[in-house]
Design a protein around this motif. Sequence first.
Motif, PDB file in Angstrom:
ATOM      1  N   LEU A 110      34.741  68.300  39.463  1.00  0.00           N
ATOM      2  CA  LEU A 110      34.189  70.205  39.482  1.00  0.00           C
ATOM      3  C   LEU A 110      33.372  71.396  39.901  1.00  0.00           C
ATOM      4  O   LEU A 110      34.136  72.687  40.856  1.00  0.00           O
ATOM      5  CB  LEU A 110      34.220  70.506  37.881  1.00  0.00           C
ATOM      6  CG  LEU A 110      34.254  71.683  37.000  1.00  0.00           C
ATOM      7  CD1 LEU A 110      34.727  72.054  35.428  1.00  0.00           C
ATOM      8  CD2 LEU A 110      33.230  72.333  37.064  1.00  0.00           C
ATOM      9  N   LEU A 111      32.831  70.873  40.260  1.00  0.00           N
ATOM     10  CA  LEU A 111      31.413  71.569  40.860  1.00  0.00           C
ATOM     11  C   LEU A 111      32.246  71.845  42.777  1.00  0.00           C
ATOM     12  O   LEU A 111      31.950  72.837  43.091  1.00  0.00           O
ATOM     13  CB  LEU A 111      30.274  70.261  41.413  1.00  0.00           C
ATOM     14  CG  LEU A 111      29.496  70.001  40.096  1.00  0.00           C
ATOM     15  CD1 LEU A 111      28.276  69.151  40.685  1.00  0.00           C
ATOM     16  CD2 LEU A 111      28.934  71.267  39.284  1.00  0.00           C
ATOM     17  N   VAL A 114      35.202  74.317  42.345  1.00  0.00           N
ATOM     18  CA  VAL A 114      33.505  76.020  42.106  1.00  0.00           C
ATOM     19  C   VAL A 114      33.548  76.447  43.626  1.00  0.00           C
ATOM     20  O   VAL A 114      33.455  77.682  43.806  1.00  0.00           O
ATOM     21  CB  VAL A 114      32.991  76.109  40.889  1.00  0.00           C
ATOM     22  CG1 VAL A 114      31.881  77.761  40.855  1.00  0.00           C
ATOM     23  CG2 VAL A 114      33.702  75.720  39.468  1.00  0.00           C
ATOM     24  N   GLY A 118      35.820  78.898  43.944  1.00  0.00           N
ATOM     25  CA  GLY A 118      35.382  79.747  43.179  1.00  0.00           C
ATOM     26  C   GLY A 118      36.236  79.595  41.771  1.00  0.00           C
ATOM     27  O   GLY A 118      35.505  80.239  40.403  1.00  0.00           O
ATOM     28  N   CYS A 119      36.638  78.588  41.965  1.00  0.00           N
ATOM     29  CA  CYS A 119      37.200  78.073  40.517  1.00  0.00           C
ATOM     30  C   CYS A 119      37.889  77.113  40.381  1.00  0.00           C
ATOM     31  O   CYS A 119      37.526  75.793  40.970  1.00  0.00           O
ATOM     32  CB  CYS A 119      38.833  79.097  40.468  1.00  0.00           C
ATOM     33  SG  CYS A 119      39.821  78.507  39.293  1.00  0.00           S
ATOM     34  N   THR A 120      37.857  76.349  38.780  1.00  0.00           N
ATOM     35  CA  THR A 120      37.907  75.140  38.472  1.00  0.00           C
ATOM     36  C   THR A 120      39.380  74.722  38.492  1.00  0.00           C
ATOM     37  O   THR A 120      38.992  73.927  38.996  1.00  0.00           O
ATOM     38  CB  THR A 120      37.545  75.122  37.078  1.00  0.00           C
ATOM     39  OG1 THR A 120      37.752  76.032  35.908  1.00  0.00           O
ATOM     40  CG2 THR A 120      35.695  75.571  36.386  1.00  0.00           C
ATOM     41  N   VAL A 121      40.021  75.559  38.748  1.00  0.00           N
ATOM     42  CA  VAL A 121      41.451  75.190  38.382  1.00  0.00           C
ATOM     43  C   VAL A 121      42.319  75.204  40.140  1.00  0.00           C
ATOM     44  O   VAL A 121      41.573  76.064  40.544  1.00  0.00           O
ATOM     45  CB  VAL A 121      42.538  75.488  37.473  1.00  0.00           C
ATOM     46  CG1 VAL A 121      44.258  75.818  37.947  1.00  0.00           C
ATOM     47  CG2 VAL A 121      41.890  76.012  36.288  1.00  0.00           C
ATOM     48  N   PRO A 142      36.615  85.040  45.137  1.00  0.00           N
ATOM     49  CA  PRO A 142      35.850  85.582  45.158  1.00  0.00           C
ATOM     50  C   PRO A 142      35.202  85.391  46.861  1.00  0.00           C
ATOM     51  O   PRO A 142      36.000  84.165  47.316  1.00  0.00           O
ATOM     52  CB  PRO A 142      34.039  85.276  44.019  1.00  0.00           C
ATOM     53  CG  PRO A 142      35.242  83.613  44.447  1.00  0.00           C
ATOM     54  CD  PRO A 142      37.038  83.168  43.639  1.00  0.00           C
ATOM     55  N   PRO A 143      34.113  86.029  47.057  1.00  0.00           N
ATOM     56  CA  PRO A 143      33.715  85.520  48.489  1.00  0.00           C
ATOM     57  C   PRO A 143      33.039  84.296  48.104  1.00  0.00           C
ATOM     58  O   PRO A 143      31.841  83.922  48.104  1.00  0.00           O
ATOM     59  CB  PRO A 143      32.998  86.949  48.764  1.00  0.00           C
ATOM     60  CG  PRO A 143      32.678  86.999  47.832  1.00  0.00           C
ATOM     61  CD  PRO A 143      33.465  87.275  46.612  1.00  0.00           C
ATOM     62  N   GLU A 146      29.218  83.120  49.627  1.00  0.00           N
ATOM     63  CA  GLU A 146      28.305  83.746  49.070  1.00  0.00           C
ATOM     64  C   GLU A 146      27.610  82.774  47.583  1.00  0.00           C
ATOM     65  O   GLU A 146      26.490  82.379  47.832  1.00  0.00           O
ATOM     66  CB  GLU A 146      28.033  85.343  47.713  1.00  0.00           C
ATOM     67  CG  GLU A 146      28.473  86.373  48.762  1.00  0.00           C
ATOM     68  CD  GLU A 146      28.792  87.426  46.745  1.00  0.00           C
ATOM     69  OE1 GLU A 146      28.328  87.564  46.187  1.00  0.00           O
ATOM     70  OE2 GLU A 146      28.516  88.575  47.871  1.00  0.00           O
ATOM     71  N   LEU A 147      28.776  81.827  47.135  1.00  0.00           N
ATOM     72  CA  LEU A 147      28.605  80.948  46.176  1.00  0.00           C
ATOM     73  C   LEU A 147      27.649  80.197  46.829  1.00  0.00           C
ATOM     74  O   LEU A 147      26.715  79.527  46.367  1.00  0.00           O
ATOM     75  CB  LEU A 147      29.759  80.443  45.892  1.00  0.00           C
ATOM     76  CG  LEU A 147      30.739  81.548  45.169  1.00  0.00           C
ATOM     77  CD1 LEU A 147      31.627  81.059  44.549  1.00  0.00           C
ATOM     78  CD2 LEU A 147      29.963  82.270  44.521  1.00  0.00           C
TER      79      LEU A 147
ATOM     80  N   CYS B  17      38.563  81.656  34.571  1.00  0.00           N
ATOM     81  CA  CYS B  17      39.948  79.892  35.132  1.00  0.00           C
ATOM     82  C   CYS B  17      40.971  80.106  34.762  1.00  0.00           C
ATOM     83  O   CYS B  17      42.184  80.192  34.439  1.00  0.00           O
ATOM     84  CB  CYS B  17      39.008  78.840  35.664  1.00  0.00           C
ATOM     85  SG  CYS B  17      37.363  79.216  37.204  1.00  0.00           S
ATOM     86  N   GLY B  46      35.682  90.072  42.915  1.00  0.00           N
ATOM     87  CA  GLY B  46      34.224  89.193  43.435  1.00  0.00           C
ATOM     88  C   GLY B  46      33.887  87.858  41.910  1.00  0.00           C
ATOM     89  O   GLY B  46      33.206  87.314  42.197  1.00  0.00           O
ATOM     90  N   TYR B  56      29.301  71.949  34.322  1.00  0.00           N
ATOM     91  CA  TYR B  56      28.346  72.652  35.269  1.00  0.00           C
ATOM     92  C   TYR B  56      27.419  73.126  34.486  1.00  0.00           C
ATOM     93  O   TYR B  56      26.179  72.576  35.848  1.00  0.00           O
ATOM     94  CB  TYR B  56      29.418  74.240  35.968  1.00  0.00           C
ATOM     95  CG  TYR B  56      28.772  74.655  37.545  1.00  0.00           C
ATOM     96  CD1 TYR B  56      29.618  74.689  38.296  1.00  0.00           C
ATOM     97  CD2 TYR B  56      27.735  75.011  38.127  1.00  0.00           C
ATOM     98  CE1 TYR B  56      29.688  74.595  39.540  1.00  0.00           C
ATOM     99  CE2 TYR B  56      27.079  74.735  38.481  1.00  0.00           C
ATOM    100  CZ  TYR B  56      28.449  75.217  39.811  1.00  0.00           C
ATOM    101  OH  TYR B  56      27.729  75.417  41.474  1.00  0.00           O
ATOM    102  N   ILE B 117      21.843  86.662  48.774  1.00  0.00           N
ATOM    103  CA  ILE B 117      22.855  88.283  48.962  1.00  0.00           C
ATOM    104  C   ILE B 117      22.728  89.160  49.192  1.00  0.00           C
ATOM    105  O   ILE B 117      24.166  89.355  48.871  1.00  0.00           O
ATOM    106  CB  ILE B 117      24.409  86.553  48.439  1.00  0.00           C
ATOM    107  CG1 ILE B 117      23.262  86.943  47.070  1.00  0.00           C
ATOM    108  CG2 ILE B 117      24.677  85.490  48.642  1.00  0.00           C
ATOM    109  CD1 ILE B 117      25.092  86.250  45.737  1.00  0.00           C
TER     110      ILE B 117
END
Lengths: 156, 299
Positions: A110-111, A114, A118-121, A142-143, A146-147, B17, B46, B56, B117
């Motif tokens: 899961l980590l 993401v 950027g998504c869990t699925v 998402p960018p 950045e994450l 999600c 974004g 998490y 960022i």
Amino acid sequence: MVKVSFAFKSTIDAMIGGAGHSLCFQCGACVGDCPAAQYSTRFNPRQIMLDAVLGLADRLVTEDSVVWECTNCDNCFDHCPQDVRPVEVILALKNMIHQAGLSPKNVAPLLHSVATTGCTVAVSELINRRRRELGLPELVRPPVDELQKLLGDKKS
Amino acid sequence: MSKNGNGHKKYAPFFGCLISTKHSQFEAAVRRTMPKLGAELVDLEGFSCCPDPIYYKAADKLDWLTLAARNICIAEEAGLDLLTCCSGCTSTLREANHTLKHDAELRGKVNARLKIIGREFTGTIEVRNIAMIIRDDIGYDAVAASVTRPLENFRVAIHYGCHLLKPGAVMAVEDPAQPEILQRLLAAIGATPVWQTKHLSCCGTACQNEDMKTEIMRDNLAEFAALDVDAVGLICPTCFDQYDLGQLQISRKYQTKYEMPILYYFQMLGLAQGFTPEELGLQRHKVSAKPALAKLGLS
């Protein structure tokens, strides 16, 4: 033999939401409305708080720790007269378990998902097609850079 | 929320999600129904996962707060309140917003990371679940006024789920022991909310013990099935999975067959506003919604 860890207290106190355990006076208000306590043969939030107070790290920070039976319903947060926030202490214990590399197998994927999407699925063509059929806008990622900058060396 | 002179209400929707991928029918229901309540949804670019308030958060609370803060920053930069449609996203984003507004030390730690960022959490917006926004900014009367096809004699067992209301001090919607927001929303579309002993219970999804999870689900479903109701109504995609897909699992494991339609509130609102079942993705559920639609004369 039960082993008391004297370092445990300072470790859990340093975790976000962990210090609340020392306010616990063992009244048991967290137990009555706890769905996990109702359905489990071993889960009891009052006992977990006591184990934390006593520094019984060997019972809490383990691969098969009982803390993962918590349903995260937040009833104990609301019922505790001492503002212990047992669910938050339990999450702090989970953070310690994760740091020790002992969290359940479903956590790492899961980590990773993401951090890399950027998504869990995992977004499949079927998901995109269903969105189109419903007239929904296209999913935009998402960018991710950045994450990853925010997560530093924990990005995978 | 941002209001201009004529009371026009604008929000940044956060679908998260689960709703944007597995349950896009819920996103469609929200996007179709909200404009009829005078609310404009302004999509921002974004957003990542909220992130997930169970695993998490269980891995690293500071990472969890930091990614949540980044999502909140996007709405702050646009000057819009966040509208959440999933109880999980509500839990993460509302709690993170609350914590970072009140805890200077954590805000400092999170902002030190956000600086990398070029973002900063400033605490200038609110995060609210869509149900709370409707109650507080739009009003139950406006919901009733948008209805062209009231769901008369339609009996719905309410399932609140946990994270719309709890923890009470953080979510600050209403008393988690005696909520009325979902009953009022259902009454506004002409449906009959049916009180039952499981209306405030946990769906069990977040429990890591599979046997416990299944037993919680089994007992909740047995309670719903014992009632004379046309559907179970809820507002959380995680609870939805637990009861929709879950009915198939329970049927297999315990040889108890349930055929209980599980409906997201905004699908019911959409039906009441005159949208077709297909426009609300009602054919997508694992447990057929047809009996419920037949009761409403829609099949």
